[in-house]
Design an enzyme around this catalytic site. Structure first.
Site, PDB file in Angstrom:
ATOM      1  N   LYS A 117      -7.752  -0.470   8.287  1.00 40.50           N
ATOM      2  CA  LYS A 117      -8.277   0.854   8.612  1.00 40.50           C
ATOM      3  C   LYS A 117      -9.548   1.216   7.838  1.00 40.50           C
ATOM      4  CE  LYS A 117      -4.546   3.009   5.882  1.00 40.50           C
ATOM      5  NZ  LYS A 117      -3.745   1.760   5.700  1.00 40.50           N
ATOM      6  N   ASN A 140      -8.388   8.790   3.580  1.00 41.83           N
ATOM      7  CA  ASN A 140      -7.802   7.770   2.716  1.00 41.83           C
ATOM      8  C   ASN A 140      -8.841   6.787   2.183  1.00 41.83           C
ATOM      9  OD1 ASN A 140      -5.199   6.627   1.721  1.00 41.83           O
ATOM     10  ND2 ASN A 140      -5.826   4.845   2.924  1.00 41.83           N
ATOM     11  N   HIS A 186       5.649  -0.099   2.824  1.00 42.76           N
ATOM     12  CA  HIS A 186       6.174   1.135   2.216  1.00 42.76           C
ATOM     13  C   HIS A 186       7.650   1.356   2.554  1.00 42.76           C
ATOM     14  CE1 HIS A 186       2.059   2.061   1.185  1.00 42.76           C
ATOM     15  NE2 HIS A 186       1.704   2.050   2.449  1.00 42.76           N
TER      16      HIS A 186
END
Length: 446
Positions: A117, A140, A186
């Site tokens: 990303k 981010n 995660h």
């Protein structure tokens, strides 16, 4: 100062501090809560905003229960926090992304994914600038999104968004949104892979166009019914809007069946880079940007630091810094990309915080392409258990020791890569710190 809404900001990192600044500019009162007794920005908070009350989380249950609005930083687990309090009134839970979207006055290009990303967000920023337009690339990728509101309104906002940031988003209303890929990551934060998928899917809420990864079935299933969709694939022969075509051994990027660019003309190699390029082509076409600007950027872009970054070629051994590979899928992509250029052996340095990951999916590709794995960090043993009898293993205690170990048996034609497949926080401040230290060790020891 307006105190009609009782606002509590949870987390005093960069994002939390930007939220304090945001409410201060609007003359709205807020309080700050953090799990740490002395977070790094506490001194700055007290110097600049002495009127803002700060409490530690273990003494803030009453504050949270009485809040009208709770603004969470991305690192805070919203599910766990909700379970720990008993609110006495209806509350609004949100993050800085929602605050930003309420204020933004330019079209939003929204990008998320387990991997790639930052690269795609950076590429889109370059393409927009090459088209003669202004852009803010934020989220981010670096500075908090609310800081972008302090500058003149650009032609476009490019937002790189993590699943943590998306958890509290109801509607981005992006001009165009994309989920690049979703691989298990995660898992220490999410109850299941499906829970992680649901967080990623929020990027598509109320978007005008949705760009869909055709190569992953679970990504196809995320496609919103309310948006116009465009699909991409990194493999020839699929019925997609943006894909690749093999012509006499050469791979070309295509858009709507039209050949656009030979991958030989791109500096970055590998299927994952082709997919990133296809996404950029799709996003640019939605925005009506000149094809020449897109092609020019794709031809000249040399990648980002810590992402298969070439850092040294000495005595026939090539060294790469891939510290951004914080999950298994990223390391898989690195192995595929690097193995294409290895005339000798591929040696990996791996380890860190595995985030409850399962390393078994790495075994087949490691067995095929990797000769030696040097492990370190909190979950080194998990890697060793998965790779036992498949590759040669060595355990070390530091990056400098890892470099010396690799140096002791690397031969001309070999490639040594730091590609950890793990998060960095067990030993380092960030993946950037880990990568910078690796670069320094290679420079000093070689």
């Amino acid at each position: 100062m307006d105190t009609s809404i009782n606002t509590v900001i949870v987390g005093l990192g960069k994002t939390g501090f930007s939220c304090v600044e945001y409410f201060s500019r609007r003359d709205e009162a807020c309080r700050v809560v953090d799990s740490r007794v002395s977070p790094p920005l506490l001194k700055a908070l007290r110097n600049r905003f002495p009127e803002v009350d700060f409490q530690t989380l273990d003494h803030a249950s009453v504050i949270l229960e009485q809040a009208d609005r709770i603004v969470l930083s991305p690192g805070v687990n919203s599910h766990s926090l909700r379970q720990s309090i008993n609110p006495i009134k209806q509350q609004e839970w949100l993050g800085d992304i929602t605050l930003f979207c309420r204020e933004a006055r330019a079209p939003i290009i929204a990008i998320t994914g387990s991997n790639g990303k930052t690269t795609v967000a950076t590429l889109m920023g370059e393409v927009i600038r090459a088209s003669g337009l202004s852009v803010e690339v934020c989220g981010n990728i670096g500075e908090p999104v609310l800081n972008a509101l302090l500058r003149p309104v650009p032609d476009y906002y490019v937002l790189e968004l993590s699943s943590f940031q998306l958890e509290l988003v109801d509607s981005l209303a992006a001009e165009v949104a994309v989920v690049l890929n979703v691989d298990p990551d995660h898992m220490d934060r999410y109850e299941s892979f499906e829970d992680y998928l649901r967080a990623k899917q929020k990027i598509y809420h109320a978007c005008e166009y949705a760009v869909i990864n055709y190569d992953q079935i679970h990504c196809r299933q995320l496609a919103p019914l309310s948006a116009k969709t465009l699909s991409f694939s990194g493999f020839p022969g699929f019925p997609v809007d943006y894909g690749v075509e093999n012509q006499q051994g050469n791979i070309y990027l295509t858009g709507h069946s039209q050949v656009i660019l030979s991958t030989c003309e791109m500096f970055l190699k590998g299927v994952h880079h082709w997919k990133n390029a296809l996404v950029v082509l799709a996003l640019a076409d939605v925005l009506g940007l000149p094809r020449a600007a897109v092609v020019s950027v794709l031809k000249t872009f040399r990648g980002l630091p810590h992402r298969c970054e070439l850092i040294s070629e000495r005595r026939g051994v090539t060294w790469y810094n891939d510290s951004k590979a914080t999950n298994i899928a990223a390391t898989q992509a690195a192995i595929i990309s690097l193995s294409a250029s290895v005339s000798g052996s591929l040696i990996l340095i791996m380890g860190g915080d595995a985030k409850d990951a399962d390393f078994s999916p790495l075994v087949p590709i490691m067995k095929e392409h990797v000769s030696h794995v040097i492990t370190l960090g909190k979950d080194a043993e998990l890697i060793e258990l998965a790779m036992s009898d498949q590759v040669t293993l060595s355990r070390v205690q530091s990056l400098s020791e890892a470099v010396l170990k690799a140096l002791s048996f690397a031969e001309p034609g070999d490639v040594v890569a730091l590609s950890p497949a793990c998060a960095s926080l067990d030993m380092f401040e960030s993946y950037q710190h880990r990568g910078d230290l690796f670069r320094q060790c290679v420079s000093e020891l070689i």
